[in-house]
Design a protein around this motif. Structure first.
Motif, short mmCIF file in Angstrom:
data_model
loop_
_atom_site.label_atom_id
_atom_site.label_comp_id
_atom_site.label_asym_id
_atom_site.label_seq_id
_atom_site.Cartn_x
_atom_site.Cartn_y
_atom_site.Cartn_z
N PHE A 164 0.86 -1.19 0.00
CA PHE A 164 0.00 0.00 0.00
C PHE A 164 0.89 1.24 0.00
O PHE A 164 1.23 1.78 1.05
CB PHE A 164 -0.93 0.00 1.23
CG PHE A 164 -2.00 -1.04 1.16
CD1 PHE A 164 -3.25 -0.72 0.63
CD2 PHE A 164 -1.78 -2.33 1.60
CE1 PHE A 164 -4.25 -1.69 0.56
CE2 PHE A 164 -2.76 -3.30 1.53
CZ PHE A 164 -4.01 -2.98 1.01
N VAL A 196 -5.83 5.18 4.89
CA VAL A 196 -5.01 3.98 4.77
C VAL A 196 -5.49 2.91 5.76
O VAL A 196 -5.45 1.71 5.47
CB VAL A 196 -3.52 4.31 4.99
CG1 VAL A 196 -2.66 3.07 4.85
CG2 VAL A 196 -3.06 5.38 4.00
N SER A 202 2.05 4.99 -0.07
CA SER A 202 1.41 6.21 0.44
C SER A 202 2.45 7.32 0.45
O SER A 202 3.65 7.10 0.60
CB SER A 202 0.88 5.97 1.86
OG SER A 202 0.36 7.16 2.40
N SER A 230 -8.09 0.77 4.23
CA SER A 230 -7.53 -0.16 3.24
C SER A 230 -6.87 -1.35 3.94
O SER A 230 -7.05 -2.51 3.53
CB SER A 230 -6.52 0.57 2.35
OG SER A 230 -7.14 1.63 1.64
N CYS A 267 -1.45 -2.11 -4.58
CA CYS A 267 -2.64 -1.32 -4.25
C CYS A 267 -2.27 0.16 -4.23
O CYS A 267 -1.10 0.52 -4.25
CB CYS A 267 -3.21 -1.72 -2.88
SG CYS A 267 -3.69 -3.46 -2.75
N SER A 326 -11.79 -5.27 -5.73
CA SER A 326 -11.43 -4.20 -4.79
C SER A 326 -12.25 -2.96 -5.12
O SER A 326 -12.89 -2.89 -6.18
CB SER A 326 -9.93 -3.88 -4.86
OG SER A 326 -9.59 -3.38 -6.14
N ASP A 360 -5.87 4.09 -1.23
CA ASP A 360 -7.31 4.01 -1.04
C ASP A 360 -7.90 2.72 -1.60
O ASP A 360 -9.13 2.58 -1.67
CB ASP A 360 -7.99 5.21 -1.71
CG ASP A 360 -7.79 5.23 -3.22
OD1 ASP A 360 -6.68 4.88 -3.66
OD2 ASP A 360 -8.73 5.58 -3.95
N THR A 361 -7.05 1.76 -2.00
CA THR A 361 -7.55 0.49 -2.53
C THR A 361 -7.99 -0.42 -1.39
O THR A 361 -7.20 -0.75 -0.51
CB THR A 361 -6.46 -0.23 -3.34
OG1 THR A 361 -6.00 0.64 -4.38
CG2 THR A 361 -7.01 -1.50 -3.96
N ARG A 362 -9.24 -0.82 -1.42
CA ARG A 362 -9.78 -1.67 -0.36
C ARG A 362 -10.12 -3.04 -0.95
O ARG A 362 -11.16 -3.22 -1.58
CB ARG A 362 -11.01 -1.00 0.27
CG ARG A 362 -10.63 0.31 0.95
CD ARG A 362 -11.84 1.08 1.43
NE ARG A 362 -12.62 0.30 2.38
CZ ARG A 362 -13.78 0.71 2.91
NH1 ARG A 362 -14.28 1.90 2.57
NH2 ARG A 362 -14.43 -0.04 3.76
N ASP A 421 -9.44 -3.79 5.45
CA ASP A 421 -10.04 -4.70 4.49
C ASP A 421 -9.02 -5.73 3.98
O ASP A 421 -9.38 -6.88 3.71
CB ASP A 421 -10.62 -3.92 3.31
CG ASP A 421 -11.91 -3.20 3.67
OD1 ASP A 421 -12.36 -3.34 4.83
OD2 ASP A 421 -12.46 -2.49 2.82
N MET A 472 -12.23 1.53 -4.83
CA MET A 472 -11.35 2.68 -4.71
C MET A 472 -12.17 3.96 -4.69
O MET A 472 -13.38 3.95 -4.96
CB MET A 472 -10.36 2.73 -5.88
CG MET A 472 -9.54 1.47 -6.07
SD MET A 472 -8.56 1.52 -7.59
CE MET A 472 -7.46 2.88 -7.21
#
Length: 620
Positions: free
Chosen positions: A113, A123, A115, A126, A194, A388, A197-199, A129, A390
């Motif tokens: 992830f 975050v 950032s 994300s 990811c 996923s 904000d990718t869940r 999840d 977003m």
């Protein structure tokens, strides 16, 4: 931040459009008719329908029509058939995913992830999840926050949620450099890329790792889905809220004539279903579906091999360029072997090995390198099901920054390392990548399409020999079959807004093209995850100018024709160009309206935009 998501959590992603063989055959028939009629029309257009008294006007339009037809030809090839990769059962151990490997250990997966300046609470959702991702067999999943902002609060979040935390000094290479740094410090067999904000959905790995049973599959791309897109209001509800109950019947009456009308629905046309469920999905058969970053799963071995290949190519290219300069100075036919060896060693010492190309479109570049590896024959898979969710861009400024990066990054790759001329790619792959490249040049002919009716209205000079019956007999069958083929070929996915958005996109597309042609680099600004406030009218000045000039010129021409006071217009020419102009105006209006759109319950309050510089807006 949590409150923002609450009202969208109930939403579920769209299912992939079911594959229909009869519909596919109908599309192929209509598309064949359209391409045949297109060749017939363009042949007639160039040989018999040029206005030789105004070639300055007629030739550019014929050129634009020809360019658009090439785009249609490539798009038709892209959409020709759906060839989904058969799903396979999730592998139990790593040996099932590799050649010549007898290891009985469970599969290991790293979830990245990246950032930079996103809020920790974003975050957190994300990561929360990601920790729910399940798998039917024993598996080693490690989650990492890749913090390029080197923030204490992000480190504390990682400790609180018991996930890995990776940072570095500086942020050379931006996201690509961040991923490179993480690859060097982790060891999972597979890597899930990811965004902050990718869940991920719980099914992400159990639905995708099965593809890797084929040891030649390098990566799997899953569709990106923006779950917070505004749903908008139906016209009767919108009118009742603003004008009173009495106006509702007017809105209902209009919908009975025109069909459902929704206002405020996805004003930036962010819904990517057309791209993933149609364009990318149908590239599976040609092994040309490329990686799009977030929501993709990579085989670590493939990423490292791609990096080594790109590294070797870069060294060789730089050595060849230096030796060419040496030969030019010395007038020798070749460089001494000892000098050549020393030169290569020096370049090796100065060149850094990077698993991900330091490029704004590192995902696309890596795809091209892997697809062109003729020794390994790496394959890609476009998994049709959303795995996923977003966040979508919430304002026009953010949308333009994102689109500028996409367009500029693609153009930069095709200008400097064009896959059309790259060894190792099959003809099918070159055509598919060529379709992507060609679409990013569209600003050139879209500007011509926008300008032509305006010029006709203001001058009464026609770009064709005549707007007569012969013209309509050639033009209408071509256009009608194009619309029918497009409707059938993209059945189940809304396409009209995408087409108009593509036309109104011309200023950003043209600026990206001009930036690359001038040799300037496309930078790596992060896409803001929160709505930027302010007045974004300055961003749509070109579209507003086209809209107003189109409206004025159309009124000017019709008034001159009806009164006989000026111009030498024909009724056929006025009618044809009026329809053309109205289509252009509708496209421009969608972009203009998006500059003033605010989510329901929010107001910009007339504040200045948080990013004022035009150069920052476009990420140059």
């Amino acid at each position: 931040m949590d409150r923002y998501f609450e009202k969208f959590e109930h939403r579920t992603p769209p299912e992939p459009v079911p594959h229909s063989i009869p519909r596919e055959l109908l599309y192929q028939y209509l598309a064949t008719c359209n391409l045949t009629l297109g060749i017939w029309y363009l042949g007639w257009r160039w040989m018999y329908a040029l206005n030789y008294e105004a070639l300055w006007f007629s030739l550019p339009l014929a050129f634009a029509e020809s360019c658009a037809f090439i785009g249609s030809l490539l798009f038709t090839y892209n959409l020709w058939r759906t060839d989904d990769e058969p799903k396979k059962a999730p592998p139990f151990k790593i040996a099932e995913c590799t050649k010549d490997n007898d290891e009985e250990r469970p599969i290991s997966v790293d979830m990245f992830f990246p950032s930079y300046d996103e809020e920790p609470e974003l975050v957190r959702l994300s990561i929360r999840d990601a920790k729910k991702v399940r798998y039917p067999h024993p598996i080693d999943i490690k989650i990492y926050i890749l913090d390029d902002g080197n923030r204490q609060e992000m480190k504390e979040l990682a400790e609180e949620m018991n996930v890995g935390y990776i940072t570095r000094d500086g942020n050379v290479g931006f996201k690509a450099g961040n991923l490179r740094n993480a690859m060097e410090r982790t060891s999972g067999d597979f890597v899930v890329i990811c965004d902050a904000d990718t869940r991920p959905f719980p099914t992400m790995l159990e639905n995708t790792l099965g593809y890797f049973r084929d040891p030649n599959v390098a990566w799997v791309q899953t569709p990106q889905w923006f779950f917070d897109l505004p749903e908008g209001e139906r016209l009767p509800d919108w009118m009742e809220k603003r004008l009173g109950r009495w106006s509702r019947f007017m809105g209902s009456g209009f919908e009975k004539l025109y069909g459902p009308v929704t206002l405020g629905e996805d004003p930036y046309v962010n819904d990517p279903q057309m791209f993933y469920d149609v364009i990318q999905r149908r590239r599976n058969g040609a092994n040309a579906s490329f990686c799009c970053g977030a929501g993709s799963i990579h085989r670590r071995e493939a990423v490292m091999e791609a990096a080594l290949r790109a590294y070797a190519e870069q060294i060789t290219k730089e050595q060849d360029e230096v030796e060419k300069q040496i030969r030019s100075l010395t007038k020798e036919k070749s460089v001494d072997s000892a000098i050549s060896e020393n030169l290569r060693n020096e370049i090796l010492f100065d060149t850094e090995f990077t698993p991900y190309k330091f490029h704004v479109s590192e995902d696309l570049y890596t795809s091209i390198v892997l697809h062109s590896d003729s020794e390994r024959n790496w394959r890609s898979v476009m998994h049709p099901q959303v795995e996923s969710k977003m966040l979508s861009p919430q304002d026009l400024q953010t949308w333009m920054v994102q689109r500028f990066k996409y367009s500029g990054g693609s153009i930069d790759i095709f200008m400097n390392d064009n896959p059309i001329f790259r060894k190792g790619l099959s003809l099918k792959q070159k055509l598919m990548y060529g379709a992507s490249f060609w679409s990013n040049l569209s600003a050139i002919w879209n500007i011509i399409f926008l300008a032509c009716p305006i010029i006709y209205f203001l001058t009464s000079i026609a770009p064709v020999s005549a707007y007569d019956v012969t013209f309509y007999l050639h033009f209408l069958p071509y256009v009608i079959t194009a619309e029918l083929a497009m409707m059938v070929g993209t059945w189940g996915v809304a396409g009209y807004k995408g087409k108009t958005n593509f036309l109104s996109f011309f200023p950003i597309n043209f600026r990206a093209l001009w930036t690359v042609l001038r040799g300037k680099k496309i930078s790596f600004p992060t896409t803001p995850k929160e709505r930027q406030t302010g007045n974004f009218f300055k961003l749509v000045i070109p579209q507003t100018a086209v809209f107003l000039l189109s409206l004025f010129s159309m009124c000017f021409a019709w008034w001159g024709y009806l009164t006989g006071m000026w111009g030498n217009y024909s009724a056929g020419g006025l009618i044809f160009n009026s329809f053309w102009t109205l289509n252009n105006m509708m496209a421009m209006w969608g972009m203009i309206a998006s500059a003033f759109w605010t989510p329901e319950g929010q107001s910009d309050g007339g504040q200045e935009s948080t990013v004022e510089s035009e150069e920052v807006n476009y990420g140059i």
